[in-house]
Design a protein around this motif. Structure first.
Motif, PDB file in Angstrom:
ATOM      1  N   VAL A 129      36.334 -91.444 -64.198  1.00 24.03           N
ATOM      2  CA  VAL A 129      35.247 -90.551 -63.792  1.00 24.03           C
ATOM      3  C   VAL A 129      35.313 -90.259 -62.301  1.00 24.03           C
ATOM      4  O   VAL A 129      35.002 -89.148 -61.853  1.00 24.03           O
ATOM      5  N   LEU A 130      35.742 -91.243 -61.504  1.00 23.44           N
ATOM      6  CA  LEU A 130      35.858 -91.050 -60.060  1.00 23.44           C
ATOM      7  C   LEU A 130      37.059 -90.191 -59.678  1.00 23.44           C
ATOM      8  O   LEU A 130      37.229 -89.863 -58.493  1.00 23.44           O
ATOM      9  N   GLY A 131      37.903 -89.827 -60.646  1.00 21.92           N
ATOM     10  CA  GLY A 131      39.063 -89.004 -60.359  1.00 21.92           C
ATOM     11  C   GLY A 131      40.180 -89.738 -59.646  1.00 21.92           C
ATOM     12  O   GLY A 131      40.987 -89.113 -58.945  1.00 21.92           O
ATOM     13  N   LEU A 132      40.265 -91.047 -59.833  1.00 25.49           N
ATOM     14  CA  LEU A 132      41.249 -91.863 -59.124  1.00 25.49           C
ATOM     15  C   LEU A 132      42.187 -92.574 -60.097  1.00 25.49           C
ATOM     16  O   LEU A 132      42.666 -93.672 -59.813  1.00 25.49           O
ATOM     17  N   TRP A 133      42.465 -91.943 -61.227  1.00 24.00           N
ATOM     18  CA  TRP A 133      43.264 -92.619 -62.250  1.00 24.00           C
ATOM     19  C   TRP A 133      44.694 -92.869 -61.764  1.00 24.00           C
ATOM     20  O   TRP A 133      45.193 -93.996 -61.844  1.00 24.00           O
ATOM     21  N   ASP A 134      45.365 -91.840 -61.249  1.00 27.26           N
ATOM     22  CA  ASP A 134      46.758 -92.001 -60.833  1.00 27.26           C
ATOM     23  C   ASP A 134      46.883 -92.996 -59.678  1.00 27.26           C
ATOM     24  O   ASP A 134      47.789 -93.845 -59.671  1.00 27.26           O
ATOM     25  N   LYS A 135      46.013 -92.899 -58.684  1.00 23.51           N
ATOM     26  CA  LYS A 135      46.073 -93.835 -57.559  1.00 23.51           C
ATOM     27  C   LYS A 135      45.748 -95.259 -58.006  1.00 23.51           C
ATOM     28  O   LYS A 135      46.327 -96.225 -57.495  1.00 23.51           O
ATOM     29  N   SER A 136      44.840 -95.393 -58.956  1.00 22.34           N
ATOM     30  CA  SER A 136      44.516 -96.727 -59.466  1.00 22.34           C
ATOM     31  C   SER A 136      45.688 -97.327 -60.231  1.00 22.34           C
ATOM     32  O   SER A 136      45.952 -98.528 -60.142  1.00 22.34           O
ATOM     33  N   MET A 137      46.403 -96.491 -60.998  1.00 20.33           N
ATOM     34  CA  MET A 137      47.584 -96.989 -61.688  1.00 20.33           C
ATOM     35  C   MET A 137      48.677 -97.388 -60.690  1.00 20.33           C
ATOM     36  O   MET A 137      49.425 -98.349 -60.912  1.00 20.33           O
ATOM     37  N   ASP A 138      48.773 -96.666 -59.575  1.00 18.19           N
ATOM     38  CA  ASP A 138      49.707 -97.045 -58.519  1.00 18.19           C
ATOM     39  C   ASP A 138      49.339 -98.413 -57.951  1.00 18.19           C
ATOM     40  O   ASP A 138      50.195 -99.305 -57.813  1.00 18.19           O
ATOM     41  N   THR A 139      48.065 -98.591 -57.623  1.00 19.03           N
ATOM     42  CA  THR A 139      47.616 -99.893 -57.108  1.00 19.03           C
ATOM     43  C   THR A 139      47.800-100.986 -58.152  1.00 19.03           C
ATOM     44  O   THR A 139      48.231-102.100 -57.831  1.00 19.03           O
ATOM     45  N   LEU A 140      47.495-100.675 -59.417  1.00 21.95           N
ATOM     46  CA  LEU A 140      47.644-101.669 -60.478  1.00 21.95           C
ATOM     47  C   LEU A 140      49.107-102.076 -60.638  1.00 21.95           C
ATOM     48  O   LEU A 140      49.410-103.259 -60.875  1.00 21.95           O
ATOM     49  N   SER A 141      50.022-101.126 -60.495  1.00 22.66           N
ATOM     50  CA  SER A 141      51.448-101.474 -60.593  1.00 22.66           C
ATOM     51  C   SER A 141      51.844-102.429 -59.464  1.00 22.66           C
ATOM     52  O   SER A 141      52.606-103.373 -59.685  1.00 22.66           O
ATOM     53  N   GLN A 142      51.346-102.188 -58.255  1.00 23.72           N
ATOM     54  CA  GLN A 142      51.643-103.096 -57.142  1.00 23.72           C
ATOM     55  C   GLN A 142      51.044-104.479 -57.388  1.00 23.72           C
ATOM     56  O   GLN A 142      51.672-105.502 -57.090  1.00 23.72           O
ATOM     57  N   VAL A 143      49.832-104.524 -57.927  1.00 20.90           N
ATOM     58  CA  VAL A 143      49.194-105.810 -58.209  1.00 20.90           C
ATOM     59  C   VAL A 143      49.979-106.579 -59.269  1.00 20.90           C
ATOM     60  O   VAL A 143      50.209-107.789 -59.138  1.00 20.90           O
ATOM     61  N   ILE A 144      50.398-105.893 -60.328  1.00 16.49           N
ATOM     62  CA  ILE A 144      51.146-106.568 -61.392  1.00 16.49           C
ATOM     63  C   ILE A 144      52.458-107.130 -60.863  1.00 16.49           C
ATOM     64  O   ILE A 144      52.808-108.286 -61.128  1.00 16.49           O
ATOM     65  N   VAL A 145      53.191-106.326 -60.084  1.00 14.29           N
ATOM     66  CA  VAL A 145      54.452-106.809 -59.528  1.00 14.29           C
ATOM     67  C   VAL A 145      54.202-107.995 -58.592  1.00 14.29           C
ATOM     68  O   VAL A 145      54.929-109.003 -58.634  1.00 14.29           O
ATOM     69  N   SER A 146      53.169-107.907 -57.761  1.00 14.21           N
ATOM     70  CA  SER A 146      52.866-108.997 -56.831  1.00 14.21           C
ATOM     71  C   SER A 146      52.474-110.266 -57.571  1.00 14.21           C
ATOM     72  O   SER A 146      52.912-111.369 -57.210  1.00 14.21           O
ATOM     73  N   VAL A 147      51.665-110.127 -58.616  1.00  9.43           N
ATOM     74  CA  VAL A 147      51.233-111.303 -59.372  1.00  9.43           C
ATOM     75  C   VAL A 147      52.412-111.952 -60.083  1.00  9.43           C
ATOM     76  O   VAL A 147      52.541-113.184 -60.104  1.00  9.43           O
ATOM     77  N   VAL A 148      53.295-111.131 -60.675  1.00 11.95           N
ATOM     78  CA  VAL A 148      54.468-111.691 -61.360  1.00 11.95           C
ATOM     79  C   VAL A 148      55.349-112.452 -60.373  1.00 11.95           C
ATOM     80  O   VAL A 148      55.783-113.584 -60.645  1.00 11.95           O
ATOM     81  N   CYS A 149      55.619-111.851 -59.214  1.00 11.46           N
ATOM     82  CA  CYS A 149      56.440-112.541 -58.204  1.00 11.46           C
ATOM     83  C   CYS A 149      55.761-113.818 -57.735  1.00 11.46           C
ATOM     84  O   CYS A 149      56.415-114.865 -57.573  1.00 11.46           O
ATOM     85  N   THR A 150      54.445-113.755 -57.515  1.00 12.02           N
ATOM     86  CA  THR A 150      53.709-114.941 -57.055  1.00 12.02           C
ATOM     87  C   THR A 150      53.754-116.053 -58.086  1.00 12.02           C
ATOM     88  O   THR A 150      53.965-117.230 -57.750  1.00 12.02           O
ATOM     89  N   LEU A 151      53.553-115.704 -59.361  1.00  9.40           N
ATOM     90  CA  LEU A 151      53.540-116.724 -60.407  1.00  9.40           C
ATOM     91  C   LEU A 151      54.932-117.330 -60.613  1.00  9.40           C
ATOM     92  O   LEU A 151      55.051-118.550 -60.798  1.00  9.40           O
TER      93      LEU A 151
END
Length: 682
Positions: free
Chosen positions: A483-505
């Motif tokens: 609804v906020l119109g931030l779907w693509d940018k949020s998916m970009d941030t989510l991809s960075q978070v997932i990669v960071s979490v996997v590397c951290t774990l």
């Protein structure tokens, strides 16, 4: 094959074969949730290839939300000097905040560098024990060296500015946190109301609420103080509530049987029993307040954080490193002092001595207390007499400038390892390959996935974790993002978070396993983990930018370094706390070290591993947003842009989207952890 013994009426027991357990792939395929997960994955692939997966236009209300936020921003700017909200409420908070910080800074300045150093050393010594204990002397020496380092490095005034804001912020955060903890700890309704508030305050990145506070209070100490209180109060509140709820029922019943009322039970039983948790909460509040005070330099808080921010803007790695060292010294000093105070309350040496009848130990404790108070008076007199006569600030001739040589040395080192390293390539090569082979494909996959498939995937993951509430929270959070119109940018941030979490774990679990199975490994990495854990978030950006330059790899590397200590400690503690009887049984059956780890320790430590994953997600999300300062892009860039340009519509919308991502990930990992715990207790 195992057997089952069945009793039969009038006959001897009969032994029949038990059904063979279903394991491996058959067990997974037998779970409806896993089958649904595979179906959703297939639907995501098909949808990304054949269907339009963009967020529906009629559900995109970005312009309306941004327009409303811009109207709010304009109203705050136009009515700051006339509205009753400012004149009779917010203005008083602003004046009190600025006056309190200025008063503490003036007090420290009047004491002079000698008085401040002596007083801080005496307070640390007294709090840590003030007796013949070696630990109190070590902490006193650490305190003296910390304050002397401020002067030698030429950052005395900046350090005093940071300490002045810290003193006021910690005091206010501790009081507000303790009061909220009392409400949550004594009332079930209060706990239910405050829990989502604490969750939101913990997940929301600090940069997201710096902008509205700047619009309300302006640039300077008031906005920095209020933002620090919002960020640092939840740990005190949570741990206070935990201590009150975990009070020994027998002690409370004994107090009630003696006729004590509810307030008397609170003051004489509950609070004393919860003092350990409350002191731990104070320790965490101090660490988070220091982190936020440093970060608030971007809105005019000044102090050491301002030096770091200026150095990042000017690409002066040496200046940033010197200021970062001073910040780390403050964090280590405060952490050691509060930890020693907690150990002193837990062990209570004076009480133990009186119980055992050791009059000598009691005498040393009293002597140490009287000596400390006597030193307080002496230091106050010396500081009062010496401060106005001598130089109140650190003498300039006694300082050394290390920023220029450090900058030259670090630049030479980074140039040497950035490119052309035989076989390895160099840090620039690694960063480029990591971006091309990992980050870009992950981002493209997340953005290409249809929105409805992502919502279904979150719901199925919550189903597999055994929590429909987590699924509802995740779906609603993603809906708000759309609804906020931030779907693509949020998916970009989510991809960075997932990669960071996997590397951290991956790195954290491996190091945690080594630390749990080898004492010398734990001893070797403990000081490194202590430094990494006490270092404020803002300081992590300095070395990573020097190593890999500006961009998403720098943000991810900073996130991994920031979240790694918590993952390592929780993993090591979880593996070390596995029941020794289970390990001995596995060893007696001929299990190898690898078999014991894979079949016994890791399954039994699954709740701790999921807790490590949960904490890794929260910590990574916090630092990935700050990575917007060093080219992380996506939502982090919008938050930083909104803060720098005072654009509430851009900055706050991105902050809300980050909160939604944090709530979704937090609920999913918490649900998985609770499922693992239930499974482990069966």
């Amino acid at each position: 094959m195992s057997t089952t013994t069945l009793p039969q009426r009038g006959k001897e027991t009969t032994t029949v074969p038990a059904p063979a357990p279903v394991g491996g792939a058959r067990a997974l395929l037998a779970r409806p949730a896993f089958v649904a997960f595979l179906v959703v994955l297939l639907a995501l692939v098909v949808g990304a290839l054949a269907l339009d997966g963009n967020w529906p236009g009629p559900l995109d209300k970005a312009d309306a939300v941004k327009g409303w936020l811009d109207d709010v921003s304009n109203w705050l700017t136009d009515n700051r000097a006339t509205s009753w909200i400012f004149l009779y409420f917010l203005l008083h908070i602003s004046n009190w905040s600025e006056g309190g910080v200025d008063y503490v800074f003036t007090f420290l300045n009047n004491l002079g560098w000698l008085g401040v150093t002596a007083l801080a050393t005496a307070v640390s010594w007294y709090v840590a024990g003030a007796g013949a204990r070696l630990r109190s002397l070590r902490i006193a020496l650490l305190t003296a060296c910390t304050f002397l380092a401020f002067g030698v490095l030429g950052l005395w005034d900046y350090a005093m500015s940071t300490l002045a804001l810290m003193v006021v912020a910690v005091a206010v955060s501790a009081v507000i946190g303790a009061l909220l903890g009392l409400v949550a700890g004594l009332s079930e309704l209060g706990n239910r109301i405050l829990r989502p508030v604490f969750d939101t305050m913990q997940v929301m990145p600090a940069f997201a609420y710096l902008l509205p506070l700047v619009l309300i209070f302006g640039i300077g100490s008031p906005a920095a103080l209020v933002s620090t209180v919002i960020y640092a109060a939840p740990p005190m509140a949570r741990l206070t509530a935990l201590g009150l709820r975990g009070a020994d029922p027998a002690a409370l019943e004994a107090s009630r049987s003696l006729g004590a009322g509810s307030w008397q039970r609170l003051w004489t039983a509950r609070l004393p029993l919860a003092r350990k948790e409350m002191l731990l909460g104070l320790n965490q509040t101090i660490m988070m307040a220091l982190s936020m005070v440093v970060m608030a330099s971007v809105i005019g808080a000044g102090g050491l954080g301002d030096k770091v921010y200026q150095a990042l803007a000017k690409d002066n790695v040496g200046m940033a490193l010197v200021a970062g060292v001073c910040i780390v010294l403050i964090a280590i000093w405060l952490d050691r002092v509060t930890a020693a105070a907690g150990d002193r309350l837990e062990t209570s040496p004076g009480t133990a001595a009186r119980t055992s009848g050791d009059a000598g130990a009691v005498g040393m404790e009293k002597l140490g207390g009287w000596l400390a108070w006597g030193l307080f008076v002496v230091f106050a007199v010396v500081a009062t007499l010496f401060g106005p006569v001598g130089e109140r600030s650190w003498p300039v001739d006694w300082s050394v400038s290390l920023s220029a040589p450090l900058t030259r040395g670090i630049e030479s080192f980074t140039r040497a390892i950035s490119d052309g390293v035989p076989v390895l390539g160099g840090t620039d090569v690694w960063a480029s390959h990591f971006t091309s082979w990992v980050l870009n494909p992950m981002r493209e996959a997340m953005q290409a996935a249809p929105w409805w498939g992502v919502l279904l995937l979150v719901a199925v993951l919550a189903w597999m974790a055994g929590s429909w509430r987590a699924g509802v929270t995740g779906v609603l959070s993603l809906g708000v993002i759309g609804v906020l119109g931030l779907w693509d940018k949020s998916m970009d941030t989510l991809s960075q978070v997932i990669v960071s979490v996997v590397c951290t774990l991956v790195v954290g679990v491996v190091i945690g396993i080594l630390a749990a199975r080898s004492r010398w490994v734990m001893r070797l990495i403990r000081p490194v983990l202590d430094v990494m854990q006490t270092m404020p978030q803002f300081v992590y950006l300095v070395p990573v930018v020097a190593l890999v330059g500006v961009g998403r790899p720098a943000a991810i590397l900073a996130a991994v370094v920031y979240a790694l200590p918590a993952v390592v400690r929780i993993t090591a503690q979880g593996l070390a706390s596995v029941d020794p009887a289970a390990l001995e049984a596995s060893r007696s059956l001929g299990g190898t070290t690898w078999q014991q780890l894979r079949q016994v320790q890791l399954p039994l430590a699954r709740p701790s591993l999921m807790l490590a994953c949960n904490q890794g997600v929260v910590l990574v999300l916090a630092i990935v947003v700050i990575g917007g300062l060093v080219g992380g892009g996506a939502l982090g860039y919008d938050v930083v842009y909104g803060l720098q340009k005072s654009d509430l519509g851009v900055g706050l919308s991105a902050g809300v989207a980050i909160v939604c991502l944090g709530l979704m990930l937090d609920r999913l990992t918490q649900s998985a952890g609770s499922t693992g715990k239930r499974g482990g207790t069966k």
